[in-house]
Structure formats: structure tokens, C-alpha cells
Design an enzyme around this catalytic site. Structure first.
Site, mmCIF file in Angstrom:
data_model
loop_
_atom_site.group_PDB
_atom_site.id
_atom_site.type_symbol
_atom_site.label_atom_id
_atom_site.label_comp_id
_atom_site.label_asym_id
_atom_site.label_seq_id
_atom_site.Cartn_x
_atom_site.Cartn_y
_atom_site.Cartn_z
ATOM 1 N N LYS A 110 0.761 4.564 -1.148
ATOM 2 C CA LYS A 110 1.068 3.510 -2.118
ATOM 3 C C LYS A 110 1.109 4.056 -3.550
ATOM 4 O O LYS A 110 1.772 3.476 -4.411
ATOM 5 C CB LYS A 110 0.040 2.377 -2.041
ATOM 6 C CG LYS A 110 -0.136 1.741 -0.664
ATOM 7 C CD LYS A 110 1.083 1.002 -0.205
ATOM 8 C CE LYS A 110 0.837 0.007 0.935
ATOM 9 N NZ LYS A 110 0.341 0.562 2.212
HETATM 10 C C1 LIG Z 1 0.624 0.130 3.523
HETATM 11 C C2 LIG Z 1 0.242 1.080 4.582
HETATM 12 C C3 LIG Z 1 0.952 1.186 5.796
HETATM 13 C C4 LIG Z 1 2.097 0.254 6.134
HETATM 14 O O1 LIG Z 1 3.208 0.402 5.285
HETATM 15 P P1 LIG Z 1 4.307 -0.763 5.207
HETATM 16 O O2 LIG Z 1 5.185 -0.379 4.084
HETATM 17 O O3 LIG Z 1 3.549 -2.029 4.936
HETATM 18 O O4 LIG Z 1 4.994 -0.805 6.524
HETATM 19 C C5 LIG Z 1 0.583 2.156 6.707
HETATM 20 N N1 LIG Z 1 -0.458 2.979 6.467
HETATM 21 C C6 LIG Z 1 -1.181 2.895 5.331
HETATM 22 C C7 LIG Z 1 -2.332 3.815 5.149
HETATM 23 C C8 LIG Z 1 -0.858 1.966 4.351
HETATM 24 O O5 LIG Z 1 -1.578 1.894 3.231
#
Ligand SMILES: *Cc1c(COP(=O)(O)O)cnc(C)c1O
Length: 462
Positions: A110
Site C-alpha cells: 500500500k
Molecule cells: C490490501 C492487501 C491485499 C489485497 O489487495 P487488493 O488490492 O485489495 O486486492 C493483499 N495483501 C495485503 C498484505 C494487503 O495489504
């Protein structure tokens, strides 16, 4: 570049417009009107992450920010990552790689979007001498990434909603131990989807959101998707993959934002063959791929909480493409979903999906086994989300393929689960210990919009 809503109510918007509003007033998601085309072989000459990001992102922003200014914003954002190459790769078996996307300040992918979105907001806010109140619903990692990025902003307040008891203690502490004056972590007695619904109801109330200068940085915000396209290209370039090779990406998936970025990459010229939707027990997408039915079920709590969703919010963007950019058909399906918790597509759409996507559900026992096996075999620790990506990749592997598994989080974020699986404590660094030791401060609210509205009203800055 112009943007439009998947439901047809808005069009001809600029990047700046959609950055600030996040969700269209008709309830739809914003998408670009064309896919910029990139020549993969020409791109291969660039081996620096920031430069590559500039080439890929600039066409989506267009005249809104000067290229030189965008370059500085990008360079600065990625200078906060702990690895000079931004991304590192771990080669497990032959042609099987973990793409380590957790070198950012909050240890999950993120950060790639958030470390850049916040300075871009600031860039516009400084120009207009305005302030902004950001609202975020998080299943854990988005919230900490947003709080870390906003902590350095003088123009932005962040209100961060997370579901009570449904995120890891490290994730929670990353949000609740920062203590900035402009930072409001809010625990909601509900699920991630409840948090998301509160955010949506505030955003669609245009009067309120305009009065209190509200924007959202959920995974439905287009710019998050846009910044995530870069690492798909970077992965192939760094590993000297030629466009004729068989290439799969396996993506631990919840809201469908990360993997959708890979899909956009393919539309732009990324030479990948398959995108593998790796899900946990919250398998709405796996069921859709197998049956053509998209139907909402209750959320199951798992050891991969960042993927614990009932609806994959970004899926509407793919649906829009499946219906050849028909906003009326997209709206019709999304209304069916709202009314009946269900819609289905016919074989034409199903076949289109399966050309690019495969899917596989990996359950929690398999996750534990994968973490343990990987540790025993390679002396390498993966987090539960990444384990799901690895399991899905292996179950669908064809001999000779290059398999890239997106490593979405650092295992320390989920140390409880990881330590149980490997049967011993994880080594922690001083920096991580700081997160554990600091005092936690946060708000605790019922699952209702009112309290969230009030805290914004009481604390917003003009
Ligand atoms: C947000 C997240 C996901 C999922 O990603 P999306 O874009 O919501 O499909 C998977 N793994 C981790 C560690 C995340 O923080």
C-alpha cells in the site's frame, strides 16, 4: 487524459477532479477513457524504478502536473523505501519469484500508492492554499500507509476507520501509535465492509463532503491503481524477461485493486499471459471465475485480514470493460447486486475474463503449511497473504512458465500467524519494536455513520 464514471453519470474529468472526489456521484468508479500505449521493448532501457514510474504514470496525469514536478514528487516518495531498488526479488524454485513489495515505511505494498498520493494532494492543496479531510476505510494496511504518509502533511487530516478485532496487532499499532494532531484512527464495531459503507455514505452525500472538504483514498481511488501498474513492468524488466516468454503474476487479492493494476498493465502493453486471483476463504472472485455468478456472502475472519472482504470493490472497473464500456449494463449489474446480493454474466463475458484471469482459493491450513514449507526449504519467511499467492501460483503452474508472486506484506506484520507456522519467534528489529512499545491512542465507535460525521465536523480544517 480524460476520465469518466463506470455508471455514465460523469465524463470529461481531469486527473485532479477524480483524485479529489474518489467515488463518482452516480456511485460508479472512475476510469480513464483510453489506455495509454507503452512499448515494452523501449521501456526495457530504463532500469530505475522512479524513472519507470514517471514514464508510466505521466500519461494518466497529463497536463495537470508538469513532468519535472511529477518527477520530483516520485523521486521523493520512493526515497523513503528501505531498499535502494525499491523492490527486491526472492528466487525460490526455478522461474518462481517473490516480488517483495514491502520495503516501504509501513511494510506492505500500500505504501507504493500512498507515499505518492499524499504529496500529490499536498501539491494541489498548496497551490490553492486549501486543506483536506481524508477518510479511509482499511482492512489494516491501507490505514497505516495513509497515516504514515499524512503524518508529514500540514494540509491534510486523516480519519481512518478499521474493523474491531479484525486486523493484526502490528497493523493496529502502526495506526494507533503515531499520535499526530491531524491523525484520527477510529475502531468501528463491524467488518471492513461496514467501514467501507460508512465512507461511501459520506462520500455520496455531496453537500456534506463539499462542506467539509472530504476526499477518500480507498482502493477505489483510481490513482492508487495507477501507481501500482509500475511494479508489474519493473518486475519483468529487472528480471530480463522477454516478451515471448510465458509470464504469470499471482496476486493475493481482496478488493481487486492490485490485480486490476496488472490488468491495466496488460492493456497498456505488459507482456503477461495470466493474472492469478489468489483468494482466502472470502472467495467471491474465485466463485465468479468458476461459475459466472458474482454473489455476496458473509465475511469470514482469516489469518490474512487484508483480504477479508465480501465484495471486491474494484471489480466494477473490470465489469465495465467486459461490457465493452457500457455504463448502462454496468449500472444494471451493480443495481442487481445491491438489490439481490447477486448477479451473473453470460458465457461471452466469462470467456473474456478467463482469457486473462485464473483463480485459486487457498485456505488457512494451506497457508500455515506454505509458510512452514517455505521456511524449511528456503530459510525464507513469507506472510500469510503472500503464502496465498504462492499456493495459488503453484497449483496453477505449467512447466516452463515464469511465475511472479506478489509479496504484499512483510511477515512481521502478521507475526502471530507466522510464528505459529514456523514454530519459533521471528527476529525483530529496533524499528519494529518501537511500534510494539509505544502507547496506543484511538477512537472506538459503533457501526454507524453519525459518530464519524461528528468527529469530522468537530476536527475538520478549512
Ligand atoms: C490490501 C492487501 C491485499 C489485497 O489487495 P487488493 O488490492 O485489495 O486486492 C493483499 N495483501 C495485503 C498484505 C494487503 O495489504
Amino acid at each position: 487524459m480524460k476520465y469518466l464514471s463506470t455508471r455514465g453519470g460523469e465524463k470529461d474529468l481531469t486527473f485532479k477532479n477524480i483524485l479529489f472526489s474518489g467515488l463518482a456521484s452516480d456511485g460508479g468508479l472512475y476510469v480513464p477513457d483510453v489506455w495509454p500505449q507503452i512499448n515494452y521493448n523501449a521501456l526495457k532501457k530504463i532500469n530505475n524504478y522512479s524513472e519507470l514510474a514517471l514514464e508510466i504514470i505521466y500519461p494518466f496525469i497529463g497536463e495537470d502536473i508538469k513532468k519535472k514536478e511529477l518527477k520530483d514528487l516520485i523521486d521523493n516518495a520512493y526515497s523513503k523505501f528501505s531498499n535502494n531498488n525499491i523492490i527486491s526479488f526472492k528466487n525460490l524454485k526455478q522461474k518462481e519469484y517473490i516480488v517483495e513489495l514491502f520495503n516501504g515505511p509501513t511494510l506492505a505494498f500500500k505504501d507504493f500508492a500512498m507515499q505518492l498520493i499524499i504529496p500529490i494532494f499536498d501539491h494541489y492543496l498548496l497551490q490553492e492554499n486549501k486543506k483536506l479531510n481524508l477518510i479511509v476505510a482499511t482492512s489494516g494496511d491501507t490505514g497505516s500507509a495513509a497515516i504514515n504518509a499524512v503524518n508529514q502533511s500540514k494540509k491534510i487530516n486523516v480519519f481512518c476507520l478499521f474493523p474491531k478485532g479484525r486486523i493484526s496487532s502490528f497493523q493496529k499499532k502502526q495506526m494507533t501509535t503515531v499520535h499526530g494532531e491531524n491523525i484520527f484512527p477510529i475502531e468501528v464495531d463491524g467488518t471492513f465492509d461496514d467501514c467501507q459503507n460508512i465512507v461511501k455514505s459520506i462520500l455520496v452525500d455531496r453537500e456534506f463532503s463539499e462542506e467539509f472538504s472530504i476526499a477518500a483514498v480507498n482502493s477505489i481511488n483510481w490513482s492508487r491503481v495507477m501507481f501500482q501498474i509500475v511494479y508489474y513492468f519493473y518486475t519483468l524488466i529487472e528480471n530480463n524477461i522477454s516478451e515471448n516468454e510465458a509470464i504469470n503474476f499471482s496476486v493475493p487479492t481482496g478488493n481487486f485493486g492490485d490485480i486490476y493494476a496488472g490488468y491495466v498493465g496488460i492493456k497498456m502493453g505488459l507482456p503477461a499471459n495470466k493474472l492469478i486471483i489468489a483468494t482466502n476463504e472470502n472467495d467471491i472472485l474465485d466463485r465468479f471465475i468458476n461459475s459466472g455468478n458474482y454473489s455476496i456472502e458473509n465475511v469470514t475472519r482469516t489469518t490474512s485480514p487484508s483480504m477479508d472482504i465480501a465484495i471486491a470493490s474494484n471489480f466494477e472497473r473490470l465489469l465495465f470493460d467486459l461490457y465493452d464500456k457500457s455504463s448502462s449494463l454496468t449500472s444494471k449489474k451493480m443495481n442487481e447486486l445491491k438489490n439481490n446480493k447477486f448477479f451473473s454474466v453470460n458465457s461471452e463475458q466469462s470467456d473474456l475474463v478467463k482469457k486473462i484471469f485464473s483463480s485459486k482459493k487457498i485456505n488457512q491450513n494451506e497457508v500455515n503449511d506454505l509458510i512452514k514449507e517455505t521456511y524449511n526449504e528456503f530459510n525464507y519467511i513469507i506472510d500469510p497473504h503472500t503464502a496465498i499467492g504462492l499456493g495459488a501460483s503453484r497449483s496453477l503452474n505449467q512447466i516452463g512458465d515464469n511465475n511472479f508472486i506478489l509479496g504484499t506484506a512483510h511477515p512481521i506484520k502478521f507475526s502471530d500467524t507466522v510464528e505459529k507456522a514456523i514454530g519459533q519467534p521471528m527476529q525483530s528489529s529496533e524499528e519494529f519494536n518501537k511500534v510494539f512499545d509505544n502507547e496506543e491512542k484511538f477512537y472506538s465507535f459503533k457501526n454507524s455513520t453519525d459518530e464519524v460525521r461528528n468527529i469530522i465536523k468537530d476536527n475538520y480544517s478549512k
